[in-house]
Write a protein that holds these residues in place. Sequence first.
Motif, PDB file in Angstrom:
ATOM      1  N   UNK A  72      12.700  -4.398 -47.612  1.00  0.00           N
ATOM      2  CA  UNK A  72      14.115  -4.202 -47.305  1.00  0.00           C
ATOM      3  C   UNK A  72      14.980  -4.573 -48.504  1.00  0.00           C
ATOM      4  N   UNK A  73      14.627  -5.639 -49.193  1.00  0.00           N
ATOM      5  CA  UNK A  73      15.375  -6.026 -50.388  1.00  0.00           C
ATOM      6  C   UNK A  73      15.314  -4.926 -51.442  1.00  0.00           C
ATOM      7  N   UNK A  74      14.141  -4.342 -51.611  1.00  0.00           N
ATOM      8  CA  UNK A  74      13.992  -3.249 -52.580  1.00  0.00           C
ATOM      9  C   UNK A  74      14.809  -2.035 -52.142  1.00  0.00           C
ATOM     10  N   UNK A  75      14.763  -1.715 -50.844  1.00  0.00           N
ATOM     11  CA  UNK A  75      15.518  -0.579 -50.324  1.00  0.00           C
ATOM     12  C   UNK A  75      17.021  -0.792 -50.514  1.00  0.00           C
ATOM     13  N   UNK A  76      17.499  -1.999 -50.246  1.00  0.00           N
ATOM     14  CA  UNK A  76      18.925  -2.288 -50.383  1.00  0.00           C
ATOM     15  C   UNK A  76      19.376  -2.273 -51.841  1.00  0.00           C
ATOM     16  N   UNK A  77      18.509  -2.704 -52.746  1.00  0.00           N
ATOM     17  CA  UNK A  77      18.894  -2.700 -54.164  1.00  0.00           C
ATOM     18  C   UNK A  77      18.905  -1.286 -54.736  1.00  0.00           C
ATOM     19  N   UNK A  78      18.093  -0.382 -54.162  1.00  0.00           N
ATOM     20  CA  UNK A  78      18.044   0.998 -54.666  1.00  0.00           C
ATOM     21  C   UNK A  78      19.077   1.903 -53.999  1.00  0.00           C
ATOM     22  N   UNK A  79      19.398   1.664 -52.739  1.00  0.00           N
ATOM     23  CA  UNK A  79      20.316   2.529 -51.997  1.00  0.00           C
ATOM     24  C   UNK A  79      21.654   1.838 -51.774  1.00  0.00           C
ATOM     25  N   UNK A  80      22.726   2.567 -52.035  1.00  0.00           N
ATOM     26  CA  UNK A  80      24.065   2.024 -51.769  1.00  0.00           C
ATOM     27  C   UNK A  80      24.395   2.127 -50.283  1.00  0.00           C
ATOM     28  N   UNK A  81      23.833   3.134 -49.604  1.00  0.00           N
ATOM     29  CA  UNK A  81      24.091   3.343 -48.179  1.00  0.00           C
ATOM     30  C   UNK A  81      22.756   3.343 -47.424  1.00  0.00           C
ATOM     31  N   UNK A  82      22.234   2.164 -47.055  1.00  0.00           N
ATOM     32  CA  UNK A  82      20.911   2.088 -46.417  1.00  0.00           C
ATOM     33  C   UNK A  82      20.951   2.480 -44.944  1.00  0.00           C
ATOM     34  N   UNK A  83      19.787   2.719 -44.380  1.00  0.00           N
ATOM     35  CA  UNK A  83      19.671   3.011 -42.953  1.00  0.00           C
ATOM     36  C   UNK A  83      20.057   1.772 -42.147  1.00  0.00           C
ATOM     37  N   UNK A  84      20.686   1.984 -41.008  1.00  0.00           N
ATOM     38  CA  UNK A  84      21.130   0.866 -40.170  1.00  0.00           C
ATOM     39  C   UNK A  84      19.969   0.147 -39.491  1.00  0.00           C
ATOM     40  N   UNK A  85      18.923   0.876 -39.148  1.00  0.00           N
ATOM     41  CA  UNK A  85      17.761   0.261 -38.509  1.00  0.00           C
ATOM     42  C   UNK A  85      16.526   1.082 -38.830  1.00  0.00           C
ATOM     43  N   UNK A  86      15.370   0.468 -38.609  1.00  0.00           N
ATOM     44  CA  UNK A  86      14.119   1.155 -38.886  1.00  0.00           C
ATOM     45  C   UNK A  86      12.937   0.304 -38.490  1.00  0.00           C
ATOM     46  N   UNK A  87      11.764   0.847 -38.753  1.00  0.00           N
ATOM     47  CA  UNK A  87      10.527   0.154 -38.400  1.00  0.00           C
ATOM     48  C   UNK A  87       9.554   0.267 -39.559  1.00  0.00           C
ATOM     49  N   UNK A  88       8.936  -0.847 -39.908  1.00  0.00           N
ATOM     50  CA  UNK A  88       7.836  -0.860 -40.863  1.00  0.00           C
ATOM     51  C   UNK A  88       6.550  -0.989 -40.061  1.00  0.00           C
ATOM     52  N   UNK A  89       5.646  -0.051 -40.250  1.00  0.00           N
ATOM     53  CA  UNK A  89       4.375  -0.092 -39.525  1.00  0.00           C
ATOM     54  C   UNK A  89       3.288  -0.669 -40.413  1.00  0.00           C
ATOM     55  N   UNK A  90       2.514  -1.557 -39.842  1.00  0.00           N
ATOM     56  CA  UNK A  90       1.390  -2.168 -40.534  1.00  0.00           C
ATOM     57  C   UNK A  90       0.116  -1.858 -39.760  1.00  0.00           C
ATOM     58  N   UNK A  91      -0.998  -2.326 -40.274  1.00  0.00           N
ATOM     59  CA  UNK A  91      -2.291  -2.008 -39.672  1.00  0.00           C
ATOM     60  C   UNK A  91      -2.407  -2.508 -38.232  1.00  0.00           C
ATOM     61  N   UNK A  92      -1.979  -3.735 -37.962  1.00  0.00           N
ATOM     62  CA  UNK A  92      -2.148  -4.322 -36.631  1.00  0.00           C
ATOM     63  C   UNK A  92      -0.841  -4.619 -35.914  1.00  0.00           C
ATOM     64  N   UNK A  93       0.269  -4.146 -36.447  1.00  0.00           N
ATOM     65  CA  UNK A  93       1.542  -4.425 -35.799  1.00  0.00           C
ATOM     66  C   UNK A  93       2.676  -3.686 -36.477  1.00  0.00           C
ATOM     67  N   UNK A  94       3.889  -4.075 -36.119  1.00  0.00           N
ATOM     68  CA  UNK A  94       5.058  -3.439 -36.706  1.00  0.00           C
ATOM     69  C   UNK A  94       6.204  -4.447 -36.792  1.00  0.00           C
ATOM     70  N   UNK A  95       7.130  -4.132 -37.683  1.00  0.00           N
ATOM     71  CA  UNK A  95       8.329  -4.957 -37.856  1.00  0.00           C
ATOM     72  C   UNK A  95       9.535  -4.038 -37.787  1.00  0.00           C
ATOM     73  N   UNK A  96      10.421  -4.311 -36.860  1.00  0.00           N
ATOM     74  CA  UNK A  96      11.662  -3.529 -36.771  1.00  0.00           C
ATOM     75  C   UNK A  96      12.786  -4.344 -37.396  1.00  0.00           C
ATOM     76  N   UNK A  97      13.747  -3.623 -37.957  1.00  0.00           N
ATOM     77  CA  UNK A  97      14.873  -4.315 -38.584  1.00  0.00           C
ATOM     78  C   UNK A  97      16.177  -3.628 -38.216  1.00  0.00           C
ATOM     79  N   UNK A  98      17.249  -4.413 -38.234  1.00  0.00           N
ATOM     80  CA  UNK A  98      18.603  -3.916 -38.011  1.00  0.00           C
ATOM     81  C   UNK A  98      19.512  -4.533 -39.064  1.00  0.00           C
ATOM     82  N   UNK A  99      20.318  -3.697 -39.677  1.00  0.00           N
ATOM     83  CA  UNK A  99      21.213  -4.149 -40.740  1.00  0.00           C
ATOM     84  C   UNK A  99      22.642  -4.160 -40.212  1.00  0.00           C
TER      85      UNK A  99
END
Length: 127
Positions: A58-85
């Motif tokens: 998320x830090x990398x995404x925010x540093x590269x994009x001026x207008x980031x997505x408001x929410x999303x999900x990162x999928x991993x092998x055994x789980x997931x992480x959702x985020x809201x900005x």
Amino acid sequence: MYRNQDGFAYPLTLTIILAALFLLTIQLDQFISEKRIVNQAETVMMQEYYLLSSFKKTEKMLSENADPEESGVYSFKKGSVSYEISSVATSLIQITFKTKIGSDKEISGYAYYDTDLQKMIKWIEKN
């Protein structure tokens, strides 16, 4: 067969077998407890790793994009992480993370991103 043994062999054998079964039961209980603790520790470490990886992505995404997505999900092998900005101040963004692995309890965390410094300045993990 001797008739003067007075029942010595059977009680002795029974006592030895019961003692062996008792020790085996204790060892089995200890093994099951240790296995449960190892699985819990593995899950906690995996949750922490997923949360940290999400912070970095998320830090990398925010540093590269001026207008980031408001929410999303990162999928991993055994789980997931959702985020809201959400914006807290003009140069401060709050990101809420929720980590879910299988049927285990959901772990949440908060991170604050400074748009002027373009990096995470603070993060908090809540259980």
